[in-house]
Design a protein around this motif. Structure first.
Motif, PDB file in Angstrom:
ATOM      1  N   TYR A   1      23.032 -27.776   2.168  1.00 43.21           N
ATOM      2  CA  TYR A   1      22.928 -27.819   4.011  1.00 43.21           C
ATOM      3  C   TYR A   1      23.002 -26.538   4.426  1.00 43.21           C
ATOM      4  CZ  TYR A   1      27.907 -26.795   3.858  1.00 43.21           C
ATOM      5  OH  TYR A   1      29.178 -26.104   3.529  1.00 43.21           O
ATOM      6  N   THR A   2      22.606 -26.626   5.651  1.00 41.75           N
ATOM      7  CA  THR A   2      22.555 -25.410   6.742  1.00 41.75           C
ATOM      8  C   THR A   2      23.498 -25.768   7.713  1.00 41.75           C
ATOM      9  OG1 THR A   2      20.825 -24.320   5.739  1.00 41.75           O
ATOM     10  CG2 THR A   2      21.347 -23.697   8.141  1.00 41.75           C
ATOM     11  N   TRP A   3      24.380 -24.794   8.446  1.00 39.73           N
ATOM     12  CA  TRP A   3      25.266 -24.988   9.505  1.00 39.73           C
ATOM     13  C   TRP A   3      24.840 -23.691  10.273  1.00 39.73           C
ATOM     14  CZ3 TRP A   3      28.431 -21.911  12.105  1.00 39.73           C
ATOM     15  CH2 TRP A   3      29.164 -22.232  12.946  1.00 39.73           C
ATOM     16  N   TYR A   4      24.307 -24.198  11.493  1.00 37.58           N
ATOM     17  CA  TYR A   4      24.023 -23.121  12.581  1.00 37.58           C
ATOM     18  C   TYR A   4      24.441 -23.399  13.966  1.00 37.58           C
ATOM     19  CZ  TYR A   4      20.856 -20.205  15.382  1.00 37.58           C
ATOM     20  OH  TYR A   4      20.395 -19.434  16.299  1.00 37.58           O
ATOM     21  N   ARG A   5      25.297 -22.470  14.227  1.00 37.66           N
ATOM     22  CA  ARG A   5      25.770 -22.524  15.627  1.00 37.66           C
ATOM     23  C   ARG A   5      26.378 -23.762  16.105  1.00 37.66           C
ATOM     24  NH1 ARG A   5      26.184 -17.660  17.601  1.00 37.66           N
ATOM     25  NH2 ARG A   5      24.746 -16.123  17.483  1.00 37.66           N
ATOM     26  N   GLY A   6      27.097 -24.281  15.132  1.00 37.57           N
ATOM     27  CA  GLY A   6      27.698 -25.660  15.590  1.00 37.57           C
ATOM     28  C   GLY A   6      27.015 -27.003  15.069  1.00 37.57           C
ATOM     29  N   GLU A   7      26.081 -26.792  14.659  1.00 45.54           N
ATOM     30  CA  GLU A   7      25.189 -27.904  14.030  1.00 45.54           C
ATOM     31  C   GLU A   7      24.581 -27.786  12.714  1.00 45.54           C
ATOM     32  OE1 GLU A   7      21.957 -29.450  16.499  1.00 45.54           O
ATOM     33  OE2 GLU A   7      22.019 -27.505  17.496  1.00 45.54           O
ATOM     34  N   TYR A   8      24.273 -28.940  12.274  1.00 48.23           N
ATOM     35  CA  TYR A   8      23.644 -28.994  10.685  1.00 48.23           C
ATOM     36  C   TYR A   8      22.082 -29.173  11.215  1.00 48.23           C
ATOM     37  CZ  TYR A   8      28.356 -29.797   8.500  1.00 48.23           C
ATOM     38  OH  TYR A   8      29.327 -29.440   8.357  1.00 48.23           O
ATOM     39  N   ARG A   9      21.490 -28.300  10.717  1.00 49.28           N
ATOM     40  CA  ARG A   9      19.939 -28.051  10.818  1.00 49.28           C
ATOM     41  C   ARG A   9      19.086 -27.409   9.800  1.00 49.28           C
ATOM     42  NH1 ARG A   9      18.757 -27.105  16.281  1.00 49.28           N
ATOM     43  NH2 ARG A   9      16.666 -26.759  15.675  1.00 49.28           N
ATOM     44  N   ASN A  10      17.722 -27.787   9.794  1.00 51.34           N
ATOM     45  CA  ASN A  10      16.971 -26.908   9.013  1.00 51.34           C
ATOM     46  C   ASN A  10      16.555 -25.752   9.804  1.00 51.34           C
ATOM     47  OD1 ASN A  10      16.754 -28.670   7.093  1.00 51.34           O
ATOM     48  ND2 ASN A  10      15.130 -29.795   8.035  1.00 51.34           N
ATOM     49  N   VAL A  11      16.835 -24.332   9.183  1.00 52.96           N
ATOM     50  CA  VAL A  11      16.425 -23.085   9.658  1.00 52.96           C
ATOM     51  C   VAL A  11      15.218 -22.701   9.043  1.00 52.96           C
ATOM     52  CG1 VAL A  11      18.689 -22.735  11.207  1.00 52.96           C
ATOM     53  CG2 VAL A  11      18.428 -21.954   8.484  1.00 52.96           C
ATOM     54  N   ARG A  12      13.987 -22.381   9.383  1.00 46.56           N
ATOM     55  CA  ARG A  12      12.945 -21.988   8.811  1.00 46.56           C
ATOM     56  C   ARG A  12      12.511 -20.343   9.057  1.00 46.56           C
ATOM     57  NH1 ARG A  12       8.661 -26.177   9.007  1.00 46.56           N
ATOM     58  NH2 ARG A  12       9.102 -25.926  11.376  1.00 46.56           N
ATOM     59  N   CYS A  13      11.864 -20.032   7.903  1.00 48.44           N
ATOM     60  CA  CYS A  13      11.408 -18.677   8.111  1.00 48.44           C
ATOM     61  C   CYS A  13      10.427 -18.471   6.828  1.00 48.44           C
ATOM     62  CB  CYS A  13      12.253 -17.610   8.156  1.00 48.44           C
ATOM     63  SG  CYS A  13      13.317 -17.329   6.792  1.00 48.44           S
ATOM     64  N   LYS A  14       9.366 -17.642   6.979  1.00 44.90           N
ATOM     65  CA  LYS A  14       8.775 -17.115   6.120  1.00 44.90           C
ATOM     66  C   LYS A  14       9.454 -16.041   5.227  1.00 44.90           C
ATOM     67  CE  LYS A  14       4.069 -18.372   7.950  1.00 44.90           C
ATOM     68  NZ  LYS A  14       2.809 -17.742   8.501  1.00 44.90           N
ATOM     69  N   THR A  15       9.482 -15.756   4.086  1.00 48.18           N
ATOM     70  CA  THR A  15      10.147 -14.615   3.426  1.00 48.18           C
ATOM     71  C   THR A  15       9.273 -14.015   2.337  1.00 48.18           C
ATOM     72  OG1 THR A  15      11.290 -16.020   1.843  1.00 48.18           O
ATOM     73  CG2 THR A  15      12.324 -15.457   3.934  1.00 48.18           C
ATOM     74  N   ALA A  16       9.357 -12.704   2.211  1.00 51.60           N
ATOM     75  CA  ALA A  16       8.919 -11.768   0.927  1.00 51.60           C
ATOM     76  C   ALA A  16       9.961 -10.886   0.609  1.00 51.60           C
ATOM     77  CB  ALA A  16       7.730 -11.504   1.284  1.00 51.60           C
ATOM     78  N   VAL A  17      10.047 -10.649  -0.894  1.00 55.43           N
ATOM     79  CA  VAL A  17      10.890  -9.437  -1.248  1.00 55.43           C
ATOM     80  C   VAL A  17       9.921  -8.492  -1.758  1.00 55.43           C
ATOM     81  CG1 VAL A  17      12.490  -8.829  -3.226  1.00 55.43           C
ATOM     82  CG2 VAL A  17      12.584 -11.340  -2.170  1.00 55.43           C
ATOM     83  N   ILE A  18      10.488  -7.304  -1.237  1.00 54.59           N
ATOM     84  CA  ILE A  18       9.973  -5.861  -1.461  1.00 54.59           C
ATOM     85  C   ILE A  18      10.782  -5.335  -2.558  1.00 54.59           C
ATOM     86  CG2 ILE A  18       9.178  -3.709  -0.598  1.00 54.59           C
ATOM     87  CD1 ILE A  18       7.643  -6.195   0.523  1.00 54.59           C
ATOM     88  N   PRO A  19      10.552  -5.367  -3.782  1.00 54.87           N
ATOM     89  CA  PRO A  19      11.207  -4.686  -4.994  1.00 54.87           C
ATOM     90  C   PRO A  19      11.681  -3.082  -4.801  1.00 54.87           C
ATOM     91  CG  PRO A  19       9.307  -5.341  -5.799  1.00 54.87           C
ATOM     92  CD  PRO A  19       9.116  -5.648  -4.378  1.00 54.87           C
ATOM     93  N   LEU A  20      12.187  -2.798  -3.992  1.00 57.17           N
ATOM     94  CA  LEU A  20      12.573  -1.301  -4.139  1.00 57.17           C
ATOM     95  C   LEU A  20      13.932  -1.110  -4.799  1.00 57.17           C
ATOM     96  CD1 LEU A  20      11.611  -0.491  -0.357  1.00 57.17           C
ATOM     97  CD2 LEU A  20      10.235  -0.477  -2.393  1.00 57.17           C
TER      98      LEU A  20
ATOM     99  N   GLU B   1       0.742  -1.213  -0.084  1.00 54.54           N
ATOM    100  CA  GLU B   1      -0.154   0.005  -0.021  1.00 54.54           C
ATOM    101  C   GLU B   1       0.910   1.229  -0.036  1.00 54.54           C
ATOM    102  OE1 GLU B   1      -2.409  -0.458   3.420  1.00 54.54           O
ATOM    103  OE2 GLU B   1      -3.658  -1.925   2.536  1.00 54.54           O
ATOM    104  N   LEU B   2       1.961   1.322   0.915  1.00 53.01           N
ATOM    105  CA  LEU B   2       2.962   2.271   1.080  1.00 53.01           C
ATOM    106  C   LEU B   2       3.770   2.723  -0.379  1.00 53.01           C
ATOM    107  CD1 LEU B   2       3.704   4.597   2.986  1.00 53.01           C
ATOM    108  CD2 LEU B   2       5.582   2.901   3.518  1.00 53.01           C
ATOM    109  N   PHE B   3       4.113   1.676  -1.160  1.00 55.92           N
ATOM    110  CA  PHE B   3       4.785   1.825  -2.164  1.00 55.92           C
ATOM    111  C   PHE B   3       4.025   1.983  -3.505  1.00 55.92           C
ATOM    112  CE2 PHE B   3       8.092   1.223   1.120  1.00 55.92           C
ATOM    113  CZ  PHE B   3       8.867   2.252   0.774  1.00 55.92           C
ATOM    114  N   GLN B   4       2.825   1.171  -3.559  1.00 50.67           N
ATOM    115  CA  GLN B   4       1.601   1.237  -4.526  1.00 50.67           C
ATOM    116  C   GLN B   4       2.626   0.087  -5.393  1.00 50.67           C
ATOM    117  OE1 GLN B   4      -1.448   2.667  -5.684  1.00 50.67           O
ATOM    118  NE2 GLN B   4      -1.141   2.523  -3.334  1.00 50.67           N
ATOM    119  N   ILE B   5       2.738  -1.023  -4.870  1.00 52.25           N
ATOM    120  CA  ILE B   5       3.328  -2.359  -5.615  1.00 52.25           C
ATOM    121  C   ILE B   5       2.438  -3.439  -5.454  1.00 52.25           C
ATOM    122  CG2 ILE B   5       5.821  -1.384  -5.438  1.00 52.25           C
ATOM    123  CD1 ILE B   5       6.140  -3.542  -3.055  1.00 52.25           C
ATOM    124  N   GLU B   6       2.630  -4.250  -6.384  1.00 53.17           N
ATOM    125  CA  GLU B   6       1.955  -5.553  -6.081  1.00 53.17           C
ATOM    126  C   GLU B   6       2.363  -6.557  -4.786  1.00 53.17           C
ATOM    127  OE1 GLU B   6      -0.653  -7.146  -7.787  1.00 53.17           O
ATOM    128  OE2 GLU B   6      -0.900  -5.180  -9.063  1.00 53.17           O
TER     129      GLU B   6
END
Length: 211
Positions: free
Chosen positions: A108-127, A82-87
């Protein structure tokens, strides 16, 4: 190997005059042209290796992305659109049943000393000239959830594209800014570093290209 511009330059030199390299004279025939390309490519590779071995600073000063941790990515996406008038951008949600991968698997992903899955929701704001990546972490160990638990919403990292991924890891670790997470995808890789106490923000380095 050399890029197209470098090849064209070598071709012109071979046509006009012999190529001199380390005291050798190479006549501009087809076979010797190939030898010249290989020799100069080897010299370029050696110079690149010397630069990387003696790296004292980050290879670029151009920020490409800012990572922002949010509580509710659906609401954040709506506000940005809404703020940037983008899709409204697509929100990417990782699968929950992916097994943990290790280096032998290729990705693979290594995080703080061990191999594991690290998950998050993401979205790209194309500025422009850089873009924003919105991140809503899952309630499980990850650098994004770690940031959220300490600070709430906010700017988590600034990202740079680099050449020489391991060399940049070594550079920061030698400066006392250790590795937090390293992810290898096969076609690209990225890493976060413990830089917030010294720089006020986490750094992300990303390198594109196959392993």
């Amino acid at each position: 190997m050399l890029n197209m511009l470098a090849r064209a330059e070598i071709t012109i030199r071979l046509i006009r005059e012999p190529v001199r390299d380390s005291g050798d004279i190479i006549i501009g025939t087809h076979g010797q042209y190939t030898a010249a390309v290989i020799r100069l490519a080897r010299l370029q590779f050696i110079n690149d290796q010397k630069w990387r071995m003696n790296m004292e600073h980050i290879s670029t000063n151009q920020i490409v992305k800012i990572g922002v941790v949010v509580d509710n990515i659906e609401q954040a996406v709506k506000h940005y659109a809404e703020l940037f008038q983008i899709e409204p951008p697509v929100i990417r949600i990782p699968k929950s049943d992916v097994p943990v991968q290790i280096p032998e698997d290729g990705a693979y992903t290594w995080y703080r000393g061990e191999y594991r899955n690290v998950r998050c929701k993401t979205a790209v704001i194309p500025l422009e000239p850089i873009y924003i990546e919105l991140i809503e972490p899952f309630d499980e160990p990850s650098p994004w959830n770690e940031f959220k638990e300490r600070h709430g919403q906010g700017v988590h990292y600034v990202a740079f594209h680099v050449e020489g991924f391991q060399e940049h890891i070594d550079l920061l670790e030698n400066k006392g800014m250790g590795l937090i997470q390293k992810t290898e995808k096969g076609h690209e890789r990225y890493a976060y570093f413990d830089t917030a106490s010294k720089l006020g923000v986490t750094l992300e380095f990303k390198e594109r290209g196959n392993q």
